[in-house]
Design an enzyme around this catalytic site. Structure first.
Site, PDB file in Angstrom:
ATOM      1  CB  CYS A 159      -0.921  -0.036   1.334  1.00  0.00           C
ATOM      2  SG  CYS A 159      -1.727   1.364   1.612  1.00  0.00           S
ATOM      3  CB  CYS A 217       0.454   1.890   4.052  1.00  0.00           C
ATOM      4  SG  CYS A 217      -1.167   1.068   3.971  1.00  0.00           S
TER       5      CYS A 217
END
Length: 149
Positions: A65, A68
């Site tokens: 991600c 993230c």
């Protein structure tokens, strides 16, 4: 549950900080509060996150991600800023599917504020540092006063 090596932001000494434990970690030399950052998974989440006496910011993230990877360093910086007042627990959802299902993670990153094991607030997706800082400050204030943020 390996201890994490943390450098004291005040004096620079390296300290080992356990993933779980009582109280608040402090530097062995200067005794200033240390950032408390721990990793947790399906088997140790309760001990690491839910039994903490401090407000816990849970970062439910994934290696693949992009957002993230942007939010992670910001959270670590905020863990340093709020050392002694919050604990950051990072959970890789791909390695912890039960935690992911339990908290109904549909987007990553998903951030939770836990006060004595109870979810008091939630954010999904990447948000800028000032928003995260204010969110955590509200959580710390609410945890001290006993009311939800």
């Amino acid at each position: 549950m390996e201890p994490r090596q943390v450098r004291c932001p005040h004096c620079g000494r390296a300290n080992r900080v356990p993933a779980a434990g009582e109280g608040r970690p402090a530097c062995g030399d200067c005794h200033h509060p240390l950032p408390w950052i721990a990793d947790a998974g399906d088997d140790d989440f309760t001990e690491v996150a839910e039994r903490s006496s401090l407000l816990v910011v849970v970062d439910l993230w994934a290696r693949w991600c992009g957002p993230c990877r942007m939010v992670g360093p910001v959270l670590e910086k905020l863990a340093e800023r709020f050392a002694g007042r919050m604990k950051l627990v990072k959970v890789d959802i791909d390695s912890a599917p039960r935690i992911s299902r339990r908290f109904e993670v549909q987007a990553v990153p998903t951030l939770l504020l836990l006060d004595r094991g109870r979810v008091v607030s939630r954010h999904a997706g990447a948000v800028p540092e000032p928003v995260l800082r204010e969110w955590i400050e509200q959580g710390i204030g609410a945890a001290s006063s006993g009311s939800p943020p």
